[in-house]
Write a protein that holds these residues in place. Structure first.
Motif, PDB file in Angstrom:
ATOM      1  N   PHE A 168      10.768  -0.362  42.564  1.00  0.00           N
ATOM      2  CA  PHE A 168      11.932  -0.469  41.690  1.00  0.00           C
ATOM      3  C   PHE A 168      11.611   0.215  40.371  1.00  0.00           C
ATOM      4  CE2 PHE A 168      14.549  -2.727  38.517  1.00  0.00           C
ATOM      5  CZ  PHE A 168      15.805  -2.492  39.053  1.00  0.00           C
ATOM      6  N   TYR A 169      12.342   1.275  40.057  1.00  0.00           N
ATOM      7  CA  TYR A 169      12.141   2.049  38.837  1.00  0.00           C
ATOM      8  C   TYR A 169      13.077   1.490  37.765  1.00  0.00           C
ATOM      9  CZ  TYR A 169       9.335   5.073  41.698  1.00  0.00           C
ATOM     10  OH  TYR A 169       8.339   5.543  42.521  1.00  0.00           O
ATOM     11  N   THR A 170      12.499   0.929  36.710  1.00  0.00           N
ATOM     12  CA  THR A 170      13.288   0.202  35.716  1.00  0.00           C
ATOM     13  C   THR A 170      14.051   1.100  34.751  1.00  0.00           C
ATOM     14  OG1 THR A 170      11.505   0.082  34.097  1.00  0.00           O
ATOM     15  CG2 THR A 170      11.628  -1.696  35.751  1.00  0.00           C
ATOM     16  N   GLY A 171      13.538   2.317  34.498  1.00  0.00           N
ATOM     17  CA  GLY A 171      14.146   3.182  33.500  1.00  0.00           C
ATOM     18  C   GLY A 171      13.653   2.883  32.091  1.00  0.00           C
ATOM     19  N   ASP A 172      12.776   1.884  31.957  1.00  0.00           N
ATOM     20  CA  ASP A 172      12.207   1.533  30.660  1.00  0.00           C
ATOM     21  C   ASP A 172      11.009   2.424  30.384  1.00  0.00           C
ATOM     22  OD1 ASP A 172      14.001  -0.656  30.203  1.00  0.00           O
ATOM     23  OD2 ASP A 172      12.865  -1.778  31.696  1.00  0.00           O
ATOM     24  N   LEU A 173      10.977   3.024  29.195  1.00  0.00           N
ATOM     25  CA  LEU A 173       9.933   3.982  28.845  1.00  0.00           C
ATOM     26  C   LEU A 173       8.940   3.383  27.854  1.00  0.00           C
ATOM     27  CD1 LEU A 173      12.184   7.127  28.396  1.00  0.00           C
ATOM     28  CD2 LEU A 173      10.899   6.422  30.419  1.00  0.00           C
ATOM     29  N   PHE A 174       7.669   3.731  28.024  1.00  0.00           N
ATOM     30  CA  PHE A 174       6.593   3.195  27.205  1.00  0.00           C
ATOM     31  C   PHE A 174       5.588   4.281  26.862  1.00  0.00           C
ATOM     32  CE2 PHE A 174       8.332  -0.281  29.591  1.00  0.00           C
ATOM     33  CZ  PHE A 174       8.308  -1.349  28.717  1.00  0.00           C
ATOM     34  N   GLN A 175       4.846   4.035  25.783  1.00  0.00           N
ATOM     35  CA  GLN A 175       3.678   4.841  25.454  1.00  0.00           C
ATOM     36  C   GLN A 175       2.479   3.914  25.511  1.00  0.00           C
ATOM     37  OE1 GLN A 175       4.539   6.653  21.635  1.00  0.00           O
ATOM     38  NE2 GLN A 175       5.214   8.518  22.617  1.00  0.00           N
ATOM     39  N   GLU A 176       1.382   4.404  26.070  1.00  0.00           N
ATOM     40  CA  GLU A 176       0.159   3.604  26.140  1.00  0.00           C
ATOM     41  C   GLU A 176      -0.562   3.722  24.798  1.00  0.00           C
ATOM     42  OE1 GLU A 176      -3.270   2.632  29.380  1.00  0.00           O
ATOM     43  OE2 GLU A 176      -2.590   4.707  29.238  1.00  0.00           O
ATOM     44  N   VAL A 177      -0.648   2.602  24.071  1.00  0.00           N
ATOM     45  CA  VAL A 177      -1.250   2.621  22.738  1.00  0.00           C
ATOM     46  C   VAL A 177      -2.752   2.379  22.774  1.00  0.00           C
ATOM     47  CG1 VAL A 177       0.864   2.080  21.484  1.00  0.00           C
ATOM     48  CG2 VAL A 177      -0.558   0.216  22.365  1.00  0.00           C
ATOM     49  N   LYS A 178      -3.209   1.695  23.799  1.00  0.00           N
ATOM     50  CA  LYS A 178      -4.629   1.558  24.123  1.00  0.00           C
ATOM     51  C   LYS A 178      -4.669   1.194  25.598  1.00  0.00           C
ATOM     52  CE  LYS A 178      -5.303  -3.215  22.529  1.00  0.00           C
ATOM     53  NZ  LYS A 178      -6.086  -4.086  21.658  1.00  0.00           N
ATOM     54  N   PRO A 179      -5.780   1.377  26.264  1.00  0.00           N
ATOM     55  CA  PRO A 179      -5.805   1.161  27.715  1.00  0.00           C
ATOM     56  C   PRO A 179      -5.230  -0.198  28.136  1.00  0.00           C
ATOM     57  CG  PRO A 179      -7.840   2.175  26.997  1.00  0.00           C
ATOM     58  CD  PRO A 179      -7.070   1.817  25.746  1.00  0.00           C
ATOM     59  N   GLY A 180      -4.183  -0.125  28.981  1.00  0.00           N
ATOM     60  CA  GLY A 180      -3.543  -1.328  29.499  1.00  0.00           C
ATOM     61  C   GLY A 180      -2.552  -1.989  28.566  1.00  0.00           C
ATOM     62  N   HIS A 181      -2.248  -1.397  27.424  1.00  0.00           N
ATOM     63  CA  HIS A 181      -1.297  -1.942  26.450  1.00  0.00           C
ATOM     64  C   HIS A 181      -0.225  -0.892  26.182  1.00  0.00           C
ATOM     65  CE1 HIS A 181      -4.840  -4.439  25.885  1.00  0.00           C
ATOM     66  NE2 HIS A 181      -4.037  -5.351  25.345  1.00  0.00           N
ATOM     67  N   TYR A 182       1.045  -1.285  26.382  1.00  0.00           N
ATOM     68  CA  TYR A 182       2.151  -0.333  26.316  1.00  0.00           C
ATOM     69  C   TYR A 182       3.180  -0.752  25.279  1.00  0.00           C
ATOM     70  CZ  TYR A 182       0.115   1.449  30.572  1.00  0.00           C
ATOM     71  OH  TYR A 182      -0.759   1.990  31.475  1.00  0.00           O
ATOM     72  N   LEU A 183       3.685   0.226  24.538  1.00  0.00           N
ATOM     73  CA  LEU A 183       4.687   0.024  23.503  1.00  0.00           C
ATOM     74  C   LEU A 183       6.022   0.585  23.997  1.00  0.00           C
ATOM     75  CD1 LEU A 183       5.279  -0.840  20.563  1.00  0.00           C
ATOM     76  CD2 LEU A 183       4.643   1.482  19.882  1.00  0.00           C
ATOM     77  N   SER A 184       7.078  -0.228  23.924  1.00  0.00           N
ATOM     78  CA  SER A 184       8.397   0.207  24.384  1.00  0.00           C
ATOM     79  C   SER A 184       8.915   1.343  23.523  1.00  0.00           C
ATOM     80  CB  SER A 184       9.380  -0.964  24.332  1.00  0.00           C
ATOM     81  OG  SER A 184      10.671  -0.521  24.688  1.00  0.00           O
ATOM     82  N   LYS A 185       9.454   2.378  24.189  1.00  0.00           N
ATOM     83  CA  LYS A 185      10.016   3.541  23.491  1.00  0.00           C
ATOM     84  C   LYS A 185      11.470   3.788  23.885  1.00  0.00           C
ATOM     85  CE  LYS A 185       7.725   5.513  20.970  1.00  0.00           C
ATOM     86  NZ  LYS A 185       7.576   5.200  19.560  1.00  0.00           N
ATOM     87  N   GLY A 186      12.102   2.816  24.529  1.00  0.00           N
ATOM     88  CA  GLY A 186      13.514   2.975  24.875  1.00  0.00           C
ATOM     89  C   GLY A 186      13.723   3.097  26.373  1.00  0.00           C
TER      90      GLY A 186
END
Length: 104
Positions: free
Chosen positions: A59-77
């Motif tokens: 299931f592809y959510t369409g939510d985009l993230f950037q990896e800020v450190k290994p295994g930790h993701y910040l929402s980008k829209g």
């Protein structure tokens, strides 16, 4: 707020093929950090019904993230104007915005 996958769930963050293919702002497209889409894998206990999944079973959510450190993701829209709810219903944000403008 930074997102971390929960234990017992099967999620993946797939790289977005081309920044210009998704609905990101120009500032995000110019960012050096790549974008990743949150994917709920088929074996995850919270994966939506098969009828709502892609051909690969995920299931592809369409939510985009950037990896800020290994295994930790910040929402980008999001990669589109649709919001998917927990039960996989979809809401068109363009319609909501237009409705709000008409009512005010």
């Amino acid at each position: 707020m930074v997102l971390q996958p929960l234990d017992g769930m099967s999620y993946a963050f797939h790289p977005v093929a081309s920044q210009s293919e998704v609905g990101t702002s120009q500032a995000e497209q110019c960012s050096a950090a790549p974008l990743f889409e949150l994917v709920i894998l088929a074996e995850s206990p919270d994966c939506p019904d098969r009828t709502l999944r892609a051909a690969d079973g995920n299931f592809y959510t369409g939510d985009l993230f950037q990896e800020v450190k290994p295994g930790h993701y910040l929402s980008k829209g999001r990669d589109d104007d649709w919001i998917k709810s927990e039960n996989s219903l979809r809401c068109d944000t363009k319609y909501v915005t237009q409705l709000y403008l008409v009512m005010t």
